[in-house]
Design an enzyme around this catalytic site. Sequence first.
Site, PDB file in Angstrom:
ATOM      1  N   GLU A 192       0.829  -1.198   0.000  1.00 19.08           N
ATOM      2  CA  GLU A 192       0.000   0.000   0.000  1.00 19.08           C
ATOM      3  C   GLU A 192       0.872   1.260   0.000  1.00 19.08           C
ATOM      4  O   GLU A 192       0.558   2.247  -0.672  1.00 19.08           O
ATOM      5  CB  GLU A 192      -0.904  -0.023   1.234  1.00 19.08           C
ATOM      6  CG  GLU A 192      -2.131   0.853   1.125  1.00 19.08           C
ATOM      7  CD  GLU A 192      -3.154   0.492   2.197  1.00 19.08           C
ATOM      8  OE1 GLU A 192      -4.081  -0.284   1.883  1.00 19.08           O
ATOM      9  OE2 GLU A 192      -3.024   0.965   3.330  1.00 19.08           O
ATOM     10  N   GLU A 230       2.197   1.662  -3.397  1.00 20.61           N
ATOM     11  CA  GLU A 230       1.107   2.108  -4.255  1.00 20.61           C
ATOM     12  C   GLU A 230       0.839   3.604  -4.063  1.00 20.61           C
ATOM     13  O   GLU A 230       0.647   4.360  -5.029  1.00 20.61           O
ATOM     14  CB  GLU A 230      -0.159   1.304  -3.926  1.00 20.61           C
ATOM     15  CG  GLU A 230      -1.326   1.599  -4.839  1.00 20.61           C
ATOM     16  CD  GLU A 230      -2.633   0.916  -4.386  1.00 20.61           C
ATOM     17  OE1 GLU A 230      -2.604   0.098  -3.448  1.00 20.61           O
ATOM     18  OE2 GLU A 230      -3.672   1.248  -4.969  1.00 20.61           O
ATOM     19  N   CYS A 257      -8.373  -2.145   4.018  1.00 14.85           N
ATOM     20  CA  CYS A 257      -8.224  -3.310   4.901  1.00 14.85           C
ATOM     21  C   CYS A 257      -9.534  -3.796   5.475  1.00 14.85           C
ATOM     22  O   CYS A 257      -9.655  -4.947   5.875  1.00 14.85           O
ATOM     23  CB  CYS A 257      -7.321  -2.963   6.075  1.00 14.85           C
ATOM     24  SG  CYS A 257      -5.717  -2.395   5.554  1.00 14.85           S
ATOM     25  N   SER A 298      -7.382   1.821  -2.377  1.00  9.40           N
ATOM     26  CA  SER A 298      -6.135   1.131  -2.639  1.00  9.40           C
ATOM     27  C   SER A 298      -6.468  -0.259  -3.185  1.00  9.40           C
ATOM     28  O   SER A 298      -7.400  -0.915  -2.709  1.00  9.40           O
ATOM     29  CB  SER A 298      -5.352   0.991  -1.328  1.00  9.40           C
ATOM     30  OG  SER A 298      -4.376  -0.016  -1.459  1.00  9.40           O
ATOM     31  N   LYS A 325     -15.434 -10.190   7.423  1.00 15.46           N
ATOM     32  CA  LYS A 325     -14.287 -10.938   6.901  1.00 15.46           C
ATOM     33  C   LYS A 325     -14.744 -12.268   6.295  1.00 15.46           C
ATOM     34  O   LYS A 325     -14.094 -12.817   5.420  1.00 15.46           O
ATOM     35  CB  LYS A 325     -13.258 -11.189   8.010  1.00 15.46           C
ATOM     36  CG  LYS A 325     -12.416  -9.965   8.365  1.00 15.46           C
ATOM     37  CD  LYS A 325     -11.339  -9.658   7.338  1.00 15.46           C
ATOM     38  CE  LYS A 325     -10.598  -8.367   7.663  1.00 15.46           C
ATOM     39  NZ  LYS A 325      -9.825  -7.853   6.502  1.00 15.46           N
ATOM     40  N   GLU A 337     -15.693 -11.335   2.884  1.00 14.53           N
ATOM     41  CA  GLU A 337     -14.504 -11.011   2.096  1.00 14.53           C
ATOM     42  C   GLU A 337     -13.818 -12.290   1.616  1.00 14.53           C
ATOM     43  O   GLU A 337     -13.460 -12.426   0.435  1.00 14.53           O
ATOM     44  CB  GLU A 337     -13.522 -10.187   2.948  1.00 14.53           C
ATOM     45  CG  GLU A 337     -12.270  -9.761   2.199  1.00 14.53           C
ATOM     46  CD  GLU A 337     -11.249  -9.088   3.113  1.00 14.53           C
ATOM     47  OE1 GLU A 337     -10.836  -7.968   2.820  1.00 14.53           O
ATOM     48  OE2 GLU A 337     -10.864  -9.702   4.142  1.00 14.53           O
ATOM     49  N   GLU A 354     -13.269 -13.421  -6.265  1.00 17.35           N
ATOM     50  CA  GLU A 354     -11.938 -13.002  -6.727  1.00 17.35           C
ATOM     51  C   GLU A 354     -10.832 -13.363  -5.732  1.00 17.35           C
ATOM     52  O   GLU A 354      -9.654 -13.231  -6.035  1.00 17.35           O
ATOM     53  CB  GLU A 354     -11.921 -11.501  -7.041  1.00 17.35           C
ATOM     54  CG  GLU A 354     -12.147 -10.562  -5.868  1.00 17.35           C
ATOM     55  CD  GLU A 354     -13.614 -10.201  -5.625  1.00 17.35           C
ATOM     56  OE1 GLU A 354     -14.493 -11.023  -5.998  1.00 17.35           O
ATOM     57  OE2 GLU A 354     -13.883  -9.129  -5.059  1.00 17.35           O
ATOM     58  N   CYS A 356     -10.849  -2.259  14.265  1.00 12.10           N
ATOM     59  CA  CYS A 356     -11.117  -3.693  14.436  1.00 12.10           C
ATOM     60  C   CYS A 356     -11.273  -4.092  15.901  1.00 12.10           C
ATOM     61  O   CYS A 356     -11.963  -5.070  16.196  1.00 12.10           O
ATOM     62  CB  CYS A 356      -9.993  -4.510  13.814  1.00 12.10           C
ATOM     63  SG  CYS A 356      -9.556  -3.935  12.172  1.00 12.10           S
TER      64      CYS A 356
END
Lengths: 577, 413
Positions: A280, A283, A300, A320, A359, A362, A367, A504
């Site tokens: 990141e 990036e 994240c 990102s 999560k 996710e 993908e 979190c």
Amino acid sequence: MAKINIKINNIPLEVEEGMTILQAAKLIQVDIPHLCYHPDQSVRGHCRVCSVEVVGGRKLMPACATKVWEGMEVFTNTKKVYDTQKLLLEMILANHKQECLTCQRNGNCELQNLSKRFNLTSPKLPNVVEKLPVENNATCIVRDLSKCVKCGRCAKACREFQGIEAISYTGRSSHFKVMSAFGENLEKTDCILCGQCTAACPVGALVEKDDTDKVYEALQDPTKHVIVQVAPAVRVALGDAFGMEKASIVTSKMVTALRRLGFDQVFDTNFAADVTIMEEGTELLDRVQNGGTLPMITSCSPGWINFMEKHYPDQLAHLSTTKSPQQIFGALSKTYYPKVSGIDAKDIVTVSIMPCTAKKYEAARPEMGRDGMKDVDIVLTTRELSRMIATAGFDFAELPDDDFDAPMGIGTGAGAIFGATGGVMEAALRTVYEVATGKELVKVEFNDVRGYEGIKESEVDLNGTKVRIAVAHGLKNARVIMDAVRAGKCDYTFIEIMACPGGCIGGGGQPIKTTVDIKKMRMDALYDIDESLPLRKSHENPQVKEVYDNFLGKPCGHLSHDLLHTTYQKVDKKYTF
Amino acid sequence: MTKTVTFMTRNFNKYDVMSIDEYIAIGGFTALKRAITMDGEDIAREIAACQVKGRGGAAYDMGKKWSQARSEKNPEKVIVCNADEGEPCTFKDRTLIQNDPFNLLEGMIIAGYTMKAQNGYIYMREEYSHLRPILLNAIKQANEKGYLGKNILGVEGFDYQIHLYSGAGAYVCGEGTALVESIEGKAGRPRMKPPYIKQCGLYNLPTCVQNVESLSLVAGILNNGDTYKSYGPADCLGTKLVSVAGNVNRPGVYEIPFGMTVREIIYDLAGGVQGDRDIRLIQFGGASGKIAPASVLDTPYTYDDLKGAGVGVGSGAILVVDERTSVIDFLTTTQQFFSHESCGQCAPCREGNLHIKLLLQKVKAGTHTASDVKLLKQIAETMMITSLCGLGQAAQSALLAAMKHFPQTFEVK
């Protein structure tokens, strides 16, 4: 604050003006029973279980919603109060599906506790609960409306923390329900699956989807090599589930517990967080230097990503492309780890322990895998892990210490603080600063981005270039930022956003109960971990260096791009309002 | 019929309700013209001198309410005219809107002037949609004539507009906080108090909610306060609209001077009971009101006398139920109403109405036990003292009164 004099149960006391009766009673060690009240939320006074007598009043007053006044005399212990509170509880209980022994919240249910407290052993009322189907076909959250006590805490969490209102009130009288739009499956609504509703629910009406059986099955399968990663925020919350002091740091006991549960290797998501920073950070510098889309926003938090895909699909270019630490770990666990260990990727089962319900979603994204394999096979929340530990009969607080395994078991302080709002930003700055300036960062703490404030801003000097940054947590705050970004009225270069309030550590999968005070203690614990570690910058992590030297090549390189970066797409909701 | 009076109803059938010119021709807006020469506090004082109590049901001192509303510091304020009139057996507001809409508007404009409000909202129940054209026309014409809009009647800074709003027909929207929620476009569910709407109401602005009848009194009082005071006994001055219905020969709205007996209202005005039957019970003030047996007939219709007799003025409704209907059937019907109309957000009202419905079924079937009767009373009382809003607090008024006046209904067989 001015002080005023009141009496509770004939005990005189001086209290601050503006306090509620509920708060004042705590000063004389009285816990007035309550169900719909939650310290972090607005007060609506719906359950009325906290009704108390105030001298001079014809009616009883809800203690959660009534502020004290000079000369107020309150009684919490009269027969009238007792009878009233008990009858209200009985009525609520009579409309609750009492499958307590098989309920996920058995032993940790506020209604159960009150029922016990009031000794409701011979209920006078018939059970009138309407049997409604349980919605358990979702990835993350299971809803059982027959257990709902209509306290509205879930709806308030959704509205007041997240600004979403995926669930709200519908119907009236005995048909009053807390529902998604048109009773639709949550995943098809505005819901971003953060799970804050599950953390706010006093009973078992909203719970995380339990995937522990899948883990038990994998652990029993001799052909499978089962590895586990643990997110940064889990280690400062797991102890809560075992009655330990709030926000105890239990990293090494947790590793022992996981190993004894039968995981073949116990790895650390903090390692993957450090890799995230490498990607990141690179990036970000690339976008700044080569005219990429700015501001760049962190990626994240899966609840946040869901929010962007559903609510700001026109702004996805700001995200990102770097995957979250969970998915970076997942990708490496099925590529790098097989290479290092010699174990075939198809025999590896990768389990995550996350503070988060989103999560699960996710990890299930199409993908997030390769060659027909998922990068992360099973995601458990902190609560689910705590149940596995309890089932195993471990005396958690007394477990010996153990360490994470190589080659993905070292995390720096930068990785550790990923679990708190501002942590990803701070971790990124520690690395970006050194890469951009070529100078050593002596003071690693960026205090401007720490703390519980909803939106934090700061400016960093990178070799003469001033970079404006912002940090937000809770999607209500994120919306403020995103509206500015959308309107082009935003001069930030880099923004960190986490869906859950506090980050979190306040995730929807954390042990119940979580309040702002507890979250602040967890934050402090993460910063304590950071401070205690010899390495506090992601790029100094020796295992991170190894993964780049021996496998990935360079950050944002060809292989990184394949494995550690992702894309986002607009998600259509069934209903738009 | 001569026993009725015409203070509030003085303009009925005197002008075409679609014509502001005709209203002006019979003296319309003279009260407003007088009001704008007065200090707002004096207006509130004149209303207080007439001892007017709010006519929605709570009977709050109207002069005091106006005075309190004036003292709110916020530069922006709102007047709400509560025309929800959801109480069963209550239809006096409908009569006022139908027959004298401009008088209502005039009262609302004076309220706006007195309380320095910029906006007034008429919240009219959905079932009165046929009255919308009358009010919309009145608002339009009042704007055209300069009684609404900017610098009304040339008074610099007296800017005031009236809006008409209808909800979706829930009874609970007659409750002040549910009403403002509904105007805001939300589901009509009462807010927790405090904050009170007088401080933080519609769009979080100080809001003064007044019933149609209350506002319809204003112009008359400013014009002829002494006439108003000439009606009624010394401790309960003035006139009142009552809506009488049920098993009477001439149901309808009657303007009475306070102090007339219930017997006079039922027998002289409403023509007595159908078929000269005996009265089983009378309910005062709508479904949320208390009931009494025929022994209440000689009670003078005043706030205090009715209260002394265990009932109350409430919305002004008088429902006469004759001997053909049993107490338990009456209670069952009332309960069905509340089981339908509870908003459901607070536990005592949501769950209480459900259990009371079940217990009343047992009483009706004669299968109830002594502990059922005890429980019935306990739930009703718990609802009364713990419900969040007036709906839940008053929903069991009839039941509790029935348990007192008609104990035989609940006798265990």
